[in-house]
Design a protein around this motif. Structure first.
Motif, PDB file in Angstrom:
ATOM      1  N   SER A  72     -65.774  -8.280 -29.362  1.00  0.00           N
ATOM      2  CA  SER A  72     -67.128  -8.812 -29.264  1.00  0.00           C
ATOM      3  C   SER A  72     -68.077  -8.060 -30.183  1.00  0.00           C
ATOM      4  O   SER A  72     -68.113  -6.829 -30.178  1.00  0.00           O
ATOM      5  CB  SER A  72     -67.637  -8.716 -27.817  1.00  0.00           C
ATOM      6  N   CYS A  73     -68.862  -8.810 -30.939  1.00  0.00           N
ATOM      7  CA  CYS A  73     -69.865  -8.208 -31.816  1.00  0.00           C
ATOM      8  C   CYS A  73     -70.989  -7.564 -31.015  1.00  0.00           C
ATOM      9  O   CYS A  73     -71.852  -6.883 -31.579  1.00  0.00           O
ATOM     10  CB  CYS A  73     -70.438  -9.256 -32.768  1.00  0.00           C
ATOM     11  N   MET A  74     -70.996  -7.760 -29.702  1.00  0.00           N
ATOM     12  CA  MET A  74     -72.013  -7.150 -28.848  1.00  0.00           C
ATOM     13  C   MET A  74     -71.637  -5.721 -28.445  1.00  0.00           C
ATOM     14  O   MET A  74     -72.435  -5.017 -27.821  1.00  0.00           O
ATOM     15  CB  MET A  74     -72.216  -7.997 -27.589  1.00  0.00           C
ATOM     16  N   TYR A  75     -70.424  -5.281 -28.786  1.00  0.00           N
ATOM     17  CA  TYR A  75     -69.973  -3.945 -28.402  1.00  0.00           C
ATOM     18  C   TYR A  75     -70.348  -2.916 -29.460  1.00  0.00           C
ATOM     19  O   TYR A  75     -70.286  -3.188 -30.669  1.00  0.00           O
ATOM     20  CB  TYR A  75     -68.459  -3.929 -28.198  1.00  0.00           C
ATOM     21  N   SER A  76     -70.666  -1.724 -29.012  1.00  0.00           N
ATOM     22  CA  SER A  76     -71.139  -0.678 -29.921  1.00  0.00           C
ATOM     23  C   SER A  76     -70.071  -0.223 -30.904  1.00  0.00           C
ATOM     24  O   SER A  76     -70.389   0.243 -32.000  1.00  0.00           O
ATOM     25  CB  SER A  76     -71.643   0.526 -29.120  1.00  0.00           C
ATOM     26  N   ASP A  77     -68.790  -0.355 -30.548  1.00  0.00           N
ATOM     27  CA  ASP A  77     -67.740   0.104 -31.463  1.00  0.00           C
ATOM     28  C   ASP A  77     -67.142  -1.026 -32.298  1.00  0.00           C
ATOM     29  O   ASP A  77     -66.168  -0.816 -33.016  1.00  0.00           O
ATOM     30  CB  ASP A  77     -66.631   0.823 -30.691  1.00  0.00           C
ATOM     31  N   PHE A  78     -67.730  -2.216 -32.222  1.00  0.00           N
ATOM     32  CA  PHE A  78     -67.176  -3.359 -32.952  1.00  0.00           C
ATOM     33  C   PHE A  78     -67.156  -3.105 -34.457  1.00  0.00           C
ATOM     34  O   PHE A  78     -66.208  -3.457 -35.151  1.00  0.00           O
ATOM     35  CB  PHE A  78     -67.998  -4.619 -32.639  1.00  0.00           C
ATOM     36  N   THR A  79     -68.203  -2.485 -34.978  1.00  0.00           N
ATOM     37  CA  THR A  79     -68.288  -2.222 -36.421  1.00  0.00           C
ATOM     38  C   THR A  79     -68.074  -0.746 -36.753  1.00  0.00           C
ATOM     39  O   THR A  79     -68.404  -0.306 -37.854  1.00  0.00           O
ATOM     40  CB  THR A  79     -69.657  -2.670 -36.963  1.00  0.00           C
TER      41      THR A  79
ATOM     42  N   CYS B 101     -63.818 -13.526 -33.022  1.00  0.00           N
ATOM     43  CA  CYS B 101     -63.571 -12.164 -33.503  1.00  0.00           C
ATOM     44  C   CYS B 101     -62.450 -11.503 -32.705  1.00  0.00           C
ATOM     45  O   CYS B 101     -62.286 -11.762 -31.518  1.00  0.00           O
ATOM     46  CB  CYS B 101     -64.839 -11.329 -33.401  1.00  0.00           C
ATOM     47  N   PHE B 102     -61.705 -10.635 -33.372  1.00  0.00           N
ATOM     48  CA  PHE B 102     -60.615  -9.937 -32.698  1.00  0.00           C
ATOM     49  C   PHE B 102     -60.441  -8.538 -33.267  1.00  0.00           C
ATOM     50  O   PHE B 102     -60.948  -8.209 -34.340  1.00  0.00           O
ATOM     51  CB  PHE B 102     -59.307 -10.726 -32.812  1.00  0.00           C
ATOM     52  N   ASP B 103     -59.709  -7.728 -32.532  1.00  0.00           N
ATOM     53  CA  ASP B 103     -59.336  -6.392 -32.975  1.00  0.00           C
ATOM     54  C   ASP B 103     -57.811  -6.345 -33.029  1.00  0.00           C
ATOM     55  O   ASP B 103     -57.128  -7.111 -32.331  1.00  0.00           O
ATOM     56  CB  ASP B 103     -59.867  -5.345 -31.997  1.00  0.00           C
ATOM     57  N   VAL B 104     -57.266  -5.481 -33.856  1.00  0.00           N
ATOM     58  CA  VAL B 104     -55.815  -5.305 -33.967  1.00  0.00           C
ATOM     59  C   VAL B 104     -55.483  -3.859 -33.634  1.00  0.00           C
ATOM     60  O   VAL B 104     -56.091  -2.934 -34.181  1.00  0.00           O
ATOM     61  CB  VAL B 104     -55.309  -5.661 -35.382  1.00  0.00           C
ATOM     62  N   ARG B 105     -54.552  -3.666 -32.720  1.00  0.00           N
ATOM     63  CA  ARG B 105     -54.158  -2.324 -32.292  1.00  0.00           C
ATOM     64  C   ARG B 105     -52.640  -2.174 -32.350  1.00  0.00           C
ATOM     65  O   ARG B 105     -51.902  -3.146 -32.160  1.00  0.00           O
ATOM     66  CB  ARG B 105     -54.623  -2.065 -30.853  1.00  0.00           C
ATOM     67  N   ASP B 106     -52.191  -0.950 -32.597  1.00  0.00           N
ATOM     68  CA  ASP B 106     -50.763  -0.621 -32.572  1.00  0.00           C
ATOM     69  C   ASP B 106     -50.461   0.201 -31.329  1.00  0.00           C
ATOM     70  O   ASP B 106     -51.196   1.144 -31.002  1.00  0.00           O
ATOM     71  CB  ASP B 106     -50.370   0.180 -33.818  1.00  0.00           C
ATOM     72  N   PHE B 107     -49.368  -0.147 -30.647  1.00  0.00           N
ATOM     73  CA  PHE B 107     -48.969   0.559 -29.430  1.00  0.00           C
ATOM     74  C   PHE B 107     -47.501   0.966 -29.538  1.00  0.00           C
ATOM     75  O   PHE B 107     -46.673   0.208 -30.055  1.00  0.00           O
ATOM     76  CB  PHE B 107     -49.147  -0.338 -28.199  1.00  0.00           C
TER      77      PHE B 107
END
Length: 350
Positions: free
Chosen positions: A271-278, A251-257
């Motif tokens: 990580s799917c274990m993080y509260s903000d993942f979904t 799993c991954f996240d995509v961010r713009d900087f």
């Protein structure tokens, strides 16, 4: 079969490392091992496995995907990828090699193909190494893996004071051709003896025969609604350690900087274990740690097998058994469900 004395393995690394980039397990300052680029003086670690898996070579922790900026009314797009040279990863264990196959199913065999991942896979030659002394936390055999005969472009064994090599793919044959000047042809009796020794050790491991028969897609809702999730998740810290050391988490996240007057778009492991993942604009469908905990193990043991011909998305490497700060892991989850009376397997809030 071709071999080289273990005393001359550094000469082989030098021969290969001067032709293309070569990576191998190397002891770090903490006394554990990580993959590192070969350079003169670097020694192959004797550790069974690295702290993180070899998936980093194909799916790095962070990656710049694209750069773009405005030029008047025009959006200029820059592809930051550079042409890759061929490289070799030496000393990959059976569990990590299987991890590549599991990620391949998603990033290479589904649409769209992940071209960033594919680019690295295409340029890599994977040289696996049989596990001479499997750890008590290893259970790859439960998933049908052979620690004594790992897959890869080249399979190698350390036996009788020598490294033995067998090519399995065209990439592997090219590797052998490059190394041939230092290799000696001999029979495989030492390899067979080593394989028998490893098999005997694997057979005695505590989780080698853990029962996976109750983890089937047809029982998805029964497992999903099991009371084990509420019980086991109570102590979970949600730290994500298990996901970052796992050979198959993808799993991954995509961010713009903002960067140099433009925008840099990057992806990084998540990580799917993080509260903000979904977390989405309107809501978060997994508000509790129980739901997040359940998602991780349902994916490994139920969802992925349902989508990929009953292949589990766990390879039994044992890293989560060794690294979780509260000693929670996939083995405990499997055993907890297995030990429930099956007519009472469901329960608790859904």
């Amino acid at each position: 079969m071709l071999s080289i004395s273990s005393e001359k393995i550094d000469s082989l690394f030098e021969l290969l490392g001067t032709k293309e980039e070569l990576y191998l397990p190397v002891d770090n300052k903490s006394g554990k091992a990580d993959f590192a680029k070969w350079e003169k003086g670097v020694k192959l670690s004797s550790a069974l496995k690295t702290v993180r898996s070899a998936k980093d070579f194909f799916f790095p922790k962070t990656e710049n995907l694209v750069n773009y900026k405005m030029n008047g009314q025009t959006v200029e797009i820059e592809d930051p990828r550079k042409d890759l040279q061929d490289f070799v990863i030496f000393g990959v264990r059976a569990c990590d090699a299987k991890g590549f196959d599991i990620i391949d199913e998603v990033y290479l065999k589904m649409t769209p193909v992940d071209s960033y991942y594919k680019n690295r896979r295409d340029h890599a030659t994977v040289v696996t190494l049989a596990c001479t002394d499997p750890a008590q936390t290893c259970f790859c055999s439960a998933y049908g893996l052979e620690a004594w005969n790992p897959a890869g472009d080249v399979t190698s064994w350390l036996a009788g004071g020598k490294f033995f090599f067998r090519a399995n793919t065209p990439k592997g044959e090219k590797f052998i051709e490059k190394a041939k000047s230092l290799l000696t042809e001999e029979n495989d009796s030492e390899v067979k003896k080593e394989e028998d020794s490893i098999k005997a050790k694997v057979e005695k491991l505590p989780f080698a025969h853990i029962d996976l028969s109750k983890w089937q897609g047809k029982d998805m809702m029964k497992i999903f609604n099991s009371k084990i999730w509420a019980d086991l998740s109570q102590t979970c810290l949600g730290c994500g350690t298990c996901t970052y050391i796992c050979p198959t988490c993808m799993c991954f996240d995509v961010r713009d900087f903002k960067s140099n007057g433009g925008i840099k778009q990057s992806r990084c492991w998540d990580s799917c274990m993080y509260s903000d993942f979904t977390q989405m604009a309107a809501a978060n469908p997994r508000l509790t740690q129980k739901e997040r905990f359940r998602q991780r193990f349902m994916h490994k043991l139920v969802y992925y097998p349902m989508a990929h011909n009953d292949v589990f998305s766990c390879v039994g490497c044992g890293r989560c058994l060794e690294s979780c700060p509260i000693h929670m892991n996939v083995v405990k989850v499997i055993k907890a469900y297995n030990e429930l009376p099956q007519d009472n397997a469901e329960g608790g809030a859904k």
